[in-house]
Structure formats: structure tokens, C-alpha cells
Design an enzyme around this catalytic site. Sequence first.
Site, short mmCIF file in Angstrom:
data_model
loop_
_atom_site.label_atom_id
_atom_site.label_comp_id
_atom_site.label_asym_id
_atom_site.label_seq_id
_atom_site.Cartn_x
_atom_site.Cartn_y
_atom_site.Cartn_z
N LYS A 79 -11.12 -21.75 0.92
CA LYS A 79 -11.40 -20.57 0.10
C LYS A 79 -12.53 -20.62 -0.72
O LYS A 79 -13.03 -21.86 -0.71
CB LYS A 79 -10.14 -20.46 -1.13
CG LYS A 79 -9.85 -19.18 -1.40
CD LYS A 79 -8.96 -18.43 -0.69
CE LYS A 79 -8.72 -17.07 -0.96
NZ LYS A 79 -7.60 -16.67 -0.05
N GLY A 179 4.75 -0.88 -4.05
CA GLY A 179 3.11 -1.10 -3.78
C GLY A 179 3.23 -0.55 -2.26
O GLY A 179 3.51 -1.08 -1.19
N VAL A 180 2.35 0.73 -2.09
CA VAL A 180 2.27 1.16 -1.17
C VAL A 180 0.73 1.30 -0.63
O VAL A 180 0.22 2.49 -0.54
CB VAL A 180 2.86 2.60 -0.85
CG1 VAL A 180 4.28 2.23 -0.40
CG2 VAL A 180 2.85 3.29 -1.86
N GLY A 181 -0.12 0.32 -0.82
CA GLY A 181 -1.63 0.24 -0.62
C GLY A 181 -1.71 0.05 1.05
O GLY A 181 -1.19 0.44 1.72
N VAL A 183 -1.44 -2.36 2.92
CA VAL A 183 -0.27 -2.86 3.85
C VAL A 183 1.08 -2.18 3.64
O VAL A 183 1.52 -1.71 4.70
CB VAL A 183 -0.25 -4.57 3.34
CG1 VAL A 183 0.95 -4.92 4.27
CG2 VAL A 183 -1.28 -5.41 3.51
#
Length: 355
Positions: A79, A179-181, A183
Site C-alpha cells: 500500500k 450505501g449505494v455508491g 459498488v
Amino acid sequence: MEISEIQVDGYEKVVRCRDQASGLHALIAVHDTTLGPALGGMRMLPYVSEDEALFDVLRLSKGMTYKSAVAETGLGGGKSVILGDPRKAKSPGLFQAMGRFVQSLDGLYITAEDMNIGIPDLELVRKETRWVTGLAREAGSSGNPSPYTADGCLVGMRATARVAFKCPDLKGKRVVMQGVGAVGSRLAILLEKEGAHVVICDINEKRVADLCAEYGFESVRDESHLDVPCDIYSPCARGATLNDETVPRLQCKVVAGCANNQLLEPRHAAALMARGIVYAPDFVINAGGIINVACELLPGGYDEKVSLAKIERIAESLRRVYEISAQRSIPTSEAANMLAEERLAAGRARKRSKR
Ligand code: NAD
């Protein structure tokens, strides 16, 4: 540009870069390359100190090792983090310096998008190093990983339903999604196509209204979504949503969603188990995106068909996780860690036998 090493036990390589000309202050952590080069995203945040950034990069790079080991991407975990305010400190010079920093590791670390880093930023990084993935499909890269993460979650939900409901069919199942972003919205659409009854919530009310109007989803206010009885609860917004306050309130048989780091603490997986809720470990079920990105690095180059076939194998990984959990009476998240450790140990043994 000044590059210096930081010694950290249990990590293969941790490096710091300071570049006066561009103002770059960044860290790269390579946790483990037993199974392949360390792939993991680059994020940019206004960390208050280097210690805070170091804590984040260490935790995230180790997570990538485990995620890739279970998903069998043929990669290790790494990372990178850039210390700085993404609204003020971005510049072409900064990302080109970051590119030279990535290049200095000569392929040991391969970067990709993460928080506050977009394709235009990575294109600047790419000017200095070829160790960049997740660029636009037109550029021969694998493109946006989000739809593949959603595909993998659907595969994982079916595998989890097989354990919790004795049948992988999601038809008629009530799924509450937070959460409906990028993905979550795609996952909701896929679930609806499967015949599931989808209930959505999001702090972005317009997004919820638009999706409900287009696809006929039911909606619930974010504050009260945990009070809705359902078969599957799908956290697809942010981390740490499985905690002392929420776990006792859940009214579901399964938790399966794409959000990273869903458990506030490891003990919350035990709390779910005690309530008889089957938890699909986040880093196993949300691996579709990394599997897709990893396909860029295959000898023949990126091929979507190969990627989709590999994403289907998330079902097999979860089946194995649930088996270990049942055999040893341990939470599924612990079983997933064990599976990762097993695969790393097998990789180390293979390496030793080749020497
Ligand atoms: P996104 O930013 O596109 O979507 C997140 C959505 O959650 C947004 O619509 C946002 O309004 C909503 N949200 C944020 N806080 C909320 C809250 N408190 N309550 C309700 N809704 C809230 O992000 P994404 O790419 O869809 O990722 C979602 C999650 O999945 C994140 O945790 C991410 O780390 C994880 N993840 C994403 C991918 C990927 O391929 N994009 C891969 C693995 C894991």
C-alpha cells in the site's frame, strides 16, 4: 528526492520519500511478497503526523496480503500513502515524484487507485513508472474495479445463502443495503435481477431517490435501516459499522457487503456468531476488484472472461472459510485469516523447495 527505509518487524520493506521540489511526503509499505509482487492502492489524506500515516499504511498493506492470498491473485500485499490535503496539495510534480518513488522499488510494489486518488493522478504516476494498474480500459488497463467488486459480492452472497438458508438462490430474499455508491448501486441492480427484494439507504438522498425511481427499490432512512427485518444485511458504505451498538440491533441471518473493515474490532465477529448470524468476511467477499486488477498482470494481458471466471472462485473461498469456521467453532473472520495464513505458508514452502 530523499528515500529512506523504516525498519518494521514483520514487513518486507517500508520506505519514506521526501521531495522538496514537489512537496511530496509519502510512505510505501510492502508487507509480504511470498505469493507475488505487492499490489495495493495509493491513498492521499491529510494525516496529522507521519506516525498516523505509518499506522494506516502498515495495517492496509497487511490486509492486502491476506486479501490477495485468499483470492489467489498471485500477488502479495502492499500500500502507499501520500501525506497531504487532496483538495490543496495535488500537482503534476507531486504525482510524478510519487511515480519515481514507486519506480525506485523496481516492481516490488505495484500501485492502483484508492481513497482520493483518481485515474488522472495515476496517469501522472504512470509517466515515471510502469508499475501502475487500474488505468482506463482504452489504455489497455483493467478499468474501474467497482463493477467487478459488485459481481464478486453477488457470487459471495449466493455462497453465503447456501450456508445460512441451505439454498444459494437469492430470489425472494429481502436485502437491506447501506450505501449505494459505485459498488452498492450495481450490487442492488444485480440483486433485483436475481429476484431479491432490495431496500436501500444512503446519506446521499438524491442517489437513493434516483435509483428507486429507476429500479423500483424500496428505501429506508439511514438512521433506521437497522430496524428493518431482512434476510441479508449488506454494508456497502464505510467501515466499522459492525460494533457494540449495531450488532444487537441486526435483524438478519446474513451480513454480506462490500465495505472494507466492517468489524470495529475482531470480537464483533464473535458477537455476530453468538447471534447465529453468518458473516461473510469483508476481505473475502469484496475481492472482485483486486482480482480484476490482478488480471492485468497476467502474461497474456487483461481478458475480462478470465477475470470473471476467477471472480466466481470467491464462492469456493467462502465455502472453505465457512467449513473452517464450523469445524473449529471460530468466527468466520478468524477462519478467513487462517485460510490466508495457510496459503502463505504453502507459498513459503514452495519457495523453499525451489531453492
Ligand atoms: P462510493 O464512495 O462510490 O460509495 C459509498 C456510498 O456510501 C456513497 O453513496 C455514500 O454517500 C454512502 N455513504 C457514506 N457514508 C454513509 C453513511 N454513514 N450512511 C449511509 N451511506 C453512506 O464507494 P464504493 O467504491 O462504492 O465503495 C463502498 C465500500 O466498499 C467502501 O468501504 C470501499 O472501501 C469498499 N470497497 C470498494 C471497492 C471498489 O471496487 N470500489 C473494492 C473493495 C472494497
